[in-house]
Design a protein around this motif. Structure first.
Motif, PDB file in Angstrom:
ATOM      1  N   ILE A 236       0.849  -1.182   0.000  1.00 50.32           N
ATOM      2  CA  ILE A 236       0.000   0.000   0.000  1.00 50.32           C
ATOM      3  C   ILE A 236       0.891   1.241   0.000  1.00 50.32           C
ATOM      4  N   ALA A 237       0.745   2.068  -1.024  1.00 52.31           N
ATOM      5  CA  ALA A 237       1.543   3.302  -1.160  1.00 52.31           C
ATOM      6  C   ALA A 237       3.018   3.060  -0.876  1.00 52.31           C
ATOM      7  N   PRO A 238       3.624   2.086  -1.572  1.00 53.25           N
ATOM      8  CA  PRO A 238       5.016   1.763  -1.262  1.00 53.25           C
ATOM      9  C   PRO A 238       5.978   2.824  -1.775  1.00 53.25           C
ATOM     10  N   VAL A 239       7.055   2.997  -1.037  1.00 52.99           N
ATOM     11  CA  VAL A 239       8.129   3.876  -1.506  1.00 52.99           C
ATOM     12  C   VAL A 239       8.780   3.227  -2.719  1.00 52.99           C
ATOM     13  N   SER A 240       9.024   3.998  -3.751  1.00 55.85           N
ATOM     14  CA  SER A 240       9.666   3.474  -4.958  1.00 55.85           C
ATOM     15  C   SER A 240      10.277   4.635  -5.724  1.00 55.85           C
ATOM     16  N   ASN A 241      11.061   4.314  -6.730  1.00 54.32           N
ATOM     17  CA  ASN A 241      11.567   5.301  -7.691  1.00 54.32           C
ATOM     18  C   ASN A 241      12.201   6.518  -7.022  1.00 54.32           C
ATOM     19  N   ALA A 242      13.227   6.245  -6.223  1.00 50.68           N
ATOM     20  CA  ALA A 242      13.934   7.315  -5.523  1.00 50.68           C
ATOM     21  C   ALA A 242      14.478   8.374  -6.479  1.00 50.68           C
ATOM     22  N   ASP A 243      14.792   7.970  -7.683  1.00 49.05           N
ATOM     23  CA  ASP A 243      15.321   8.924  -8.654  1.00 49.05           C
ATOM     24  C   ASP A 243      14.286   9.970  -9.045  1.00 49.05           C
ATOM     25  N   LEU A 244      13.004   9.610  -8.937  1.00 46.43           N
ATOM     26  CA  LEU A 244      11.946  10.574  -9.213  1.00 46.43           C
ATOM     27  C   LEU A 244      11.615  11.408  -7.987  1.00 46.43           C
ATOM     28  N   PHE A 245      11.779  10.811  -6.802  1.00 50.61           N
ATOM     29  CA  PHE A 245      11.399  11.479  -5.560  1.00 50.61           C
ATOM     30  C   PHE A 245      12.460  12.403  -4.992  1.00 50.61           C
ATOM     31  N   ALA A 246      13.647  11.850  -4.825  1.00 50.86           N
ATOM     32  CA  ALA A 246      14.671  12.563  -4.058  1.00 50.86           C
ATOM     33  C   ALA A 246      14.928  13.986  -4.571  1.00 50.86           C
ATOM     34  N   PRO A 247      15.009  14.200  -5.874  1.00 48.12           N
ATOM     35  CA  PRO A 247      15.276  15.563  -6.345  1.00 48.12           C
ATOM     36  C   PRO A 247      14.147  16.547  -6.043  1.00 48.12           C
ATOM     37  N   LEU A 248      12.945  16.037  -5.716  1.00 46.36           N
ATOM     38  CA  LEU A 248      11.814  16.914  -5.446  1.00 46.36           C
ATOM     39  C   LEU A 248      11.777  17.432  -4.015  1.00 46.36           C
ATOM     40  N   ILE A 249      12.527  16.817  -3.119  1.00 46.91           N
ATOM     41  CA  ILE A 249      12.336  17.059  -1.693  1.00 46.91           C
ATOM     42  C   ILE A 249      12.940  18.364  -1.170  1.00 46.91           C
ATOM     43  N   PRO A 250      14.138  18.750  -1.580  1.00 51.79           N
ATOM     44  CA  PRO A 250      14.733  19.952  -0.986  1.00 51.79           C
ATOM     45  C   PRO A 250      13.804  21.159  -1.087  1.00 51.79           C
ATOM     46  N   GLY A 251      13.654  21.851   0.044  1.00 50.52           N
ATOM     47  CA  GLY A 251      12.812  23.033   0.095  1.00 50.52           C
ATOM     48  C   GLY A 251      11.357  22.760   0.391  1.00 50.52           C
ATOM     49  N   THR A 252      10.986  21.508   0.632  1.00 50.98           N
ATOM     50  CA  THR A 252       9.594  21.147   0.934  1.00 50.98           C
ATOM     51  C   THR A 252       9.468  20.711   2.396  1.00 50.98           C
ATOM     52  N   PRO A 253       8.229  20.612   2.915  1.00 50.94           N
ATOM     53  CA  PRO A 253       8.049  20.203   4.315  1.00 50.94           C
ATOM     54  C   PRO A 253       8.449  18.764   4.612  1.00 50.94           C
ATOM     55  N   GLY A 254       8.728  17.961   3.601  1.00 51.87           N
ATOM     56  CA  GLY A 254       9.101  16.566   3.831  1.00 51.87           C
ATOM     57  C   GLY A 254      10.597  16.335   3.909  1.00 51.87           C
ATOM     58  N   GLN A 255      11.361  17.383   4.152  1.00 52.61           N
ATOM     59  CA  GLN A 255      12.819  17.256   4.082  1.00 52.61           C
ATOM     60  C   GLN A 255      13.400  16.303   5.125  1.00 52.61           C
ATOM     61  N   GLY A 256      12.700  16.131   6.240  1.00 51.86           N
ATOM     62  CA  GLY A 256      13.175  15.190   7.254  1.00 51.86           C
ATOM     63  C   GLY A 256      13.306  13.784   6.730  1.00 51.86           C
ATOM     64  N   TYR A 257      12.455  13.406   5.789  1.00 52.27           N
ATOM     65  CA  TYR A 257      12.548  12.080   5.180  1.00 52.27           C
ATOM     66  C   TYR A 257      13.877  11.900   4.448  1.00 52.27           C
ATOM     67  N   LEU A 258      14.272  12.950   3.746  1.00 52.22           N
ATOM     68  CA  LEU A 258      15.516  12.861   2.988  1.00 52.22           C
ATOM     69  C   LEU A 258      16.716  12.757   3.919  1.00 52.22           C
TER      70      LEU A 258
END
Length: 371
Positions: free
Chosen positions: A208-230
């Motif tokens: 259910i809603a599995p984490v995948s495709n880090a190459d699509l995700f990781a570049p999106l994170i800087p500057g967003t509220p989810g930065q703790g995940y990175l």
């Protein structure tokens, strides 16, 4: 901080699932005493109030293996239904809780999330024994290899072996039900099973809603509220790559906040990092390509075939693991292999709502795999 804050985190819950931290060596699986799934300790466990009427619980310490093959200690729960027991094991693989020992679901009900309780209750109601691993590093002296899929997958499979070591009536058949970080771990376990689960027989994997495709995700994170995940993902990467320092990509303001990783759990970590700009989080405001590539290597499922049918579930309004990442990237990646993949979009559901909306559907699907 409330659990509700976690539901508001943006695209990055998925990336949160991207990392894990270190594993310490305590022997070799070749040693009979440290065979994966062998139990070091078992004690009666108090279960969350939603589950206590349905099951008896044992908190276990058991052996699993690191991604390098070393024997390590892991913890978790084994929950045995009080009525209607069918002697089949289903693993509940939990979503992100944090990196520190206080973020261990088997001992801290505050991170045994409400949607997790609902999912487990539905499985227990079917008569399944539920193994709920904490994942390596949570509840032990090791570091937690956050979002290192191979680490999660081994701990998941070995929790089934441990459950059978507790209860010899349990059959060799098992299934896995995972959410977010646990959905990622469930998919990895399905890929590892043929070479790792021995005489067990995996019948199905629900992700259910599995984490995948880090190459699509990781570049999106800087500057967003989810930065703790990175940040957690970088610490996860550090546990499996001894040449990599989790703090090396971090800018000074982010480095100053790293004590929260030991002092808090998910909500506190997200809160601590959410307001940073991209350049306050990372040197140069972005991850380097080599770091992204390493995250892909360790965190992306679907790099090899699953050994069992897959039920893939995704909420259409998920702000943590975006619908398009699952539907347009992960789904075709899984479909390139021979095992059937059933995809269930959950209209209007957010990250946690996709779990609560499908507890019966998942339990029924798993029961059908066992029949």
């Amino acid at each position: 901080m409330s659990h509700a804050f976690r539901r508001k985190a943006p695209v990055l819950l998925a990336v949160a699932v991207l990392t894990t931290a270190g594993l310490t060596v305590s022997g070799s699986p070749a040693n009979a005493a440290t065979t994966p799934g062998s139990i070091q300790s078992s004690t009666a466990a108090t279960l969350p109030p939603e589950l206590a009427p349905l099951a008896t619980g044992k908190r276990i310490t058991y052996y699993t293996t690191s991604v390098s093959g070393s024997a390590i200690t892991a913890t978790g729960l084994v929950m045995t239904p009080k009525t209607g027991k069918v002697n089949r094991t289903v693993v509940w693989a939990h979503g992100t809780t944090g990196l520190a020992d206080q973020c261990t679901p088997s001992t801290n009900f505050n991170v045994f999330w409400p949607e997790a309780r609902a999912a487990v209750a539905a499985l227990l109601a079917k008569g399944f024994t539920v193994a709920a691993p904490d994942y390596p590093g949570l509840g032990t002296s090791q570091s937690h290899p956050y979002l290192i899929g191979g680490s999660e997958g081994r701990a998941i499979i070995d929790s089934v072996k441990a459950a059978r070591n507790l209860d010899s009536a349990l059959s060799t058949q098992y299934a896995i039900d995972g959410h977010s970080q646990g959905g990622q771990g469930a998919l990895f376990a399905g890929e590892l099973a043929p070479s790792y689960d021995g005489n067990l027989t995996l019948k199905g994997v629900s992700a259910i809603a599995p984490v995948s495709n880090a190459d699509l995700f990781a570049p999106l994170i800087p500057g967003t509220p989810g930065q703790g995940y990175l940040v957690m993902a970088l610490y996860g990467l550090q546990t499996v790559d001894t040449t990599f320092s989790a703090t090396s990509p971090l800018a000074s303001p982010a480095k100053m906040r790293t004590p929260v990783l030991a002092a808090g759990c998910l909500n506190e970590i997200l809160s601590t990092y959410q307001s940073l700009t991209a350049s306050q989080l990372l040197v140069g405001g972005a991850l380097s390509t080599p770091v992204v590539n390493e995250l892909v290597h360790f965190a992306n499922p679907a790099q090899q075939p699953s050994s069992a049918p897959i039920l893939l579930i995704q909420g259409t309004e998920d702000a943590a693991v975006p619908y398009d990442i699952t539907a347009e990237a992960l789904l075709p990646e899984l479909q390139q292999y021979s095992q059937p993949v059933q995809f269930v979009p959950v209209q209007g559901a957010d990250h946690d709502g996709a779990v609560t909306a499908t507890t019966s559907l998942v339990a029924d699907w798993i029961a059908a795999r066992f029949s």
